[in-house]
Design a protein around this motif. Sequence first.
Motif, PDB file in Angstrom:
ATOM      1  N   LEU A 191      42.176  45.551  36.291  1.00  0.00           N
ATOM      2  CA  LEU A 191      42.377  45.288  37.947  1.00  0.00           C
ATOM      3  C   LEU A 191      42.943  46.190  38.473  1.00  0.00           C
ATOM      4  CD1 LEU A 191      42.239  43.174  40.175  1.00  0.00           C
ATOM      5  CD2 LEU A 191      44.577  42.527  39.667  1.00  0.00           C
ATOM      6  N   VAL A 192      44.123  47.105  38.027  1.00  0.00           N
ATOM      7  CA  VAL A 192      44.655  48.396  38.740  1.00  0.00           C
ATOM      8  C   VAL A 192      43.651  49.404  38.490  1.00  0.00           C
ATOM      9  CG1 VAL A 192      46.073  50.083  38.284  1.00  0.00           C
ATOM     10  CG2 VAL A 192      47.019  47.463  38.000  1.00  0.00           C
ATOM     11  N   MET A 193      42.759  49.605  37.450  1.00  0.00           N
ATOM     12  CA  MET A 193      41.661  50.720  37.579  1.00  0.00           C
ATOM     13  C   MET A 193      40.732  50.247  38.734  1.00  0.00           C
ATOM     14  SD  MET A 193      42.414  52.998  35.627  1.00  0.00           S
ATOM     15  CE  MET A 193      40.803  53.884  35.526  1.00  0.00           C
ATOM     16  N   ARG A 194      40.417  48.886  38.975  1.00  0.00           N
ATOM     17  CA  ARG A 194      39.357  48.505  39.868  1.00  0.00           C
ATOM     18  C   ARG A 194      39.721  48.934  41.351  1.00  0.00           C
ATOM     19  NH1 ARG A 194      35.212  44.588  39.253  1.00  0.00           N
ATOM     20  NH2 ARG A 194      34.442  43.917  41.475  1.00  0.00           N
ATOM     21  N   LEU A 195      41.062  48.549  41.461  1.00  0.00           N
ATOM     22  CA  LEU A 195      41.725  48.659  42.827  1.00  0.00           C
ATOM     23  C   LEU A 195      41.821  50.296  43.170  1.00  0.00           C
ATOM     24  CD1 LEU A 195      44.462  46.007  42.838  1.00  0.00           C
ATOM     25  CD2 LEU A 195      42.262  46.010  43.984  1.00  0.00           C
ATOM     26  N   LEU A 196      42.019  51.049  42.073  1.00  0.00           N
ATOM     27  CA  LEU A 196      42.299  52.732  42.244  1.00  0.00           C
ATOM     28  C   LEU A 196      40.903  53.091  42.707  1.00  0.00           C
ATOM     29  CD1 LEU A 196      44.614  53.423  39.297  1.00  0.00           C
ATOM     30  CD2 LEU A 196      45.379  53.453  41.900  1.00  0.00           C
ATOM     31  N   ARG A 197      39.919  52.586  41.796  1.00  0.00           N
ATOM     32  CA  ARG A 197      38.571  53.190  42.331  1.00  0.00           C
ATOM     33  C   ARG A 197      37.983  52.827  43.712  1.00  0.00           C
ATOM     34  NH1 ARG A 197      37.412  51.370  36.793  1.00  0.00           N
ATOM     35  NH2 ARG A 197      36.289  49.660  37.655  1.00  0.00           N
ATOM     36  N   ALA A 198      38.563  51.581  44.305  1.00  0.00           N
ATOM     37  CA  ALA A 198      38.039  50.966  45.567  1.00  0.00           C
ATOM     38  C   ALA A 198      38.698  52.194  46.378  1.00  0.00           C
ATOM     39  CB  ALA A 198      38.463  49.700  45.548  1.00  0.00           C
ATOM     40  N   GLN A 199      39.806  52.318  46.211  1.00  0.00           N
ATOM     41  CA  GLN A 199      40.800  53.107  47.147  1.00  0.00           C
ATOM     42  C   GLN A 199      40.137  54.454  47.132  1.00  0.00           C
ATOM     43  OE1 GLN A 199      44.939  54.222  45.988  1.00  0.00           O
ATOM     44  NE2 GLN A 199      45.634  53.588  47.799  1.00  0.00           N
ATOM     45  N   THR A 200      39.790  55.117  46.000  1.00  0.00           N
ATOM     46  CA  THR A 200      39.216  56.224  46.040  1.00  0.00           C
ATOM     47  C   THR A 200      37.984  56.354  46.691  1.00  0.00           C
ATOM     48  OG1 THR A 200      40.243  56.943  43.825  1.00  0.00           O
ATOM     49  CG2 THR A 200      38.252  58.060  44.578  1.00  0.00           C
ATOM     50  N   ASP A 201      37.020  55.411  46.898  1.00  0.00           N
ATOM     51  CA  ASP A 201      35.769  55.238  47.353  1.00  0.00           C
ATOM     52  C   ASP A 201      35.978  54.578  49.018  1.00  0.00           C
ATOM     53  OD1 ASP A 201      34.698  55.994  45.108  1.00  0.00           O
ATOM     54  OD2 ASP A 201      34.183  53.961  44.279  1.00  0.00           O
ATOM     55  N   ASN A 202      37.192  54.478  49.276  1.00  0.00           N
ATOM     56  CA  ASN A 202      37.392  54.002  50.610  1.00  0.00           C
ATOM     57  C   ASN A 202      37.030  52.608  51.138  1.00  0.00           C
ATOM     58  OD1 ASN A 202      38.703  56.346  51.621  1.00  0.00           O
ATOM     59  ND2 ASN A 202      36.644  57.365  51.793  1.00  0.00           N
ATOM     60  N   ARG A 203      36.947  51.909  50.012  1.00  0.00           N
ATOM     61  CA  ARG A 203      36.582  50.507  50.126  1.00  0.00           C
ATOM     62  C   ARG A 203      37.536  49.301  49.747  1.00  0.00           C
ATOM     63  NH1 ARG A 203      34.666  48.717  45.236  1.00  0.00           N
ATOM     64  NH2 ARG A 203      34.468  50.398  43.543  1.00  0.00           N
ATOM     65  N   LEU A 204      38.904  49.820  49.858  1.00  0.00           N
ATOM     66  CA  LEU A 204      40.027  48.980  49.416  1.00  0.00           C
ATOM     67  C   LEU A 204      40.097  47.744  49.922  1.00  0.00           C
ATOM     68  CD1 LEU A 204      42.354  48.763  47.419  1.00  0.00           C
ATOM     69  CD2 LEU A 204      43.693  49.715  48.933  1.00  0.00           C
ATOM     70  N   ASP A 205      39.925  47.916  51.117  1.00  0.00           N
ATOM     71  CA  ASP A 205      39.899  46.521  52.035  1.00  0.00           C
ATOM     72  C   ASP A 205      38.998  45.388  51.783  1.00  0.00           C
ATOM     73  OD1 ASP A 205      42.329  47.640  53.527  1.00  0.00           O
ATOM     74  OD2 ASP A 205      41.236  48.295  55.040  1.00  0.00           O
ATOM     75  N   ARG A 206      37.673  45.945  51.655  1.00  0.00           N
ATOM     76  CA  ARG A 206      36.872  45.074  51.259  1.00  0.00           C
ATOM     77  C   ARG A 206      37.006  44.507  49.674  1.00  0.00           C
ATOM     78  NH1 ARG A 206      30.836  47.669  51.440  1.00  0.00           N
ATOM     79  NH2 ARG A 206      32.050  48.836  49.698  1.00  0.00           N
ATOM     80  N   GLU A 207      37.463  45.333  48.923  1.00  0.00           N
ATOM     81  CA  GLU A 207      37.897  44.596  47.359  1.00  0.00           C
ATOM     82  C   GLU A 207      39.045  43.691  47.586  1.00  0.00           C
ATOM     83  OE1 GLU A 207      37.273  44.563  43.471  1.00  0.00           O
ATOM     84  OE2 GLU A 207      35.934  45.776  44.809  1.00  0.00           O
ATOM     85  N   LEU A 208      39.887  44.035  48.388  1.00  0.00           N
ATOM     86  CA  LEU A 208      40.871  43.069  48.474  1.00  0.00           C
ATOM     87  C   LEU A 208      40.561  42.079  49.054  1.00  0.00           C
ATOM     88  CD1 LEU A 208      44.108  45.593  49.524  1.00  0.00           C
ATOM     89  CD2 LEU A 208      43.633  44.327  47.483  1.00  0.00           C
TER      90      LEU A 208
END
Length: 298
Positions: A191-208
Amino acid sequence: TAHRLRREAIRADRTRPDRIRRVHAASWDAGKEGGVNMGIHRPPVVMPDMKRRRASTGEKIETIMNLARRLPLTRQILADQLANATPTQMEFVEEWMNAELESRERSKRSRLLKQAGFPADTELDGYDWTPIRFPVDYGRQRIESLEFISGHEDLVLFGPPGTGKTHLAIALGRNACRRGMPVRYHTAASLVMRLLRAQTDNRLDRELAMIGRTPLLIIDELGYVPIDEEGSRLLFQVVTNAYETQSIIYTTNIEFSGWGRIFGDPNMAAAIIDRTVHHGRMIRFEGESWRKTHALMQ
């Protein structure tokens, strides 16, 4: 005299045995071809053109299927048609709609089970509940009822490795999917790795937001792998968003007093524990590891 002789010759010819046989044979052949048998005339049987009928039925089915793809049902139009329908037609429509609903439910359950990301197909059938120590006011029946999901409550499955924590978490999640509730399974590290990748790809808000739409979130193996500061912050955000809106099942072998080491920040760990304790219960697992007692290497 000539006419009389001709009539007598005709009568004599008719009474000859071979003449009679020829007449009977001709009558039998005519009966086979034209429906005459034993002196009875029957009209020829007209068989329906089954090939043409099958083609017509196939075309009608294809037409109806094309209409179904283009035209969702409108309740008022359906009501108008049912007003003039016969009992047989209404029975057909009822069976059709029940079959459609059952098919949709099966498809939904299958889709939810696939989307959840469970690593195994473990179920509650045959599950050994003996290593579990429940809270005084909370037992097996209340867990199996899944009422904690509707109440947005959390479960902390705590105990040594191999005592059935992950098995129980997955089985509860699969039952929730069968009841039409979306579930997401992650190990804490994934889960942490998934969130970190989403943050790097500028899609963290969508993932959350996607995680936040899940009534039940399973975070497995919390504390097995250390989490860095940024990962702890992202995980804290997931827990904060879930507070009083979602249910989380944690599996861990570390008591609350050691969660500060997991997150690397005692204050952040205290905030997560505070939210978890407020609407959660701890289920304790005891005993030997199942994998150890059933291992090939003894």
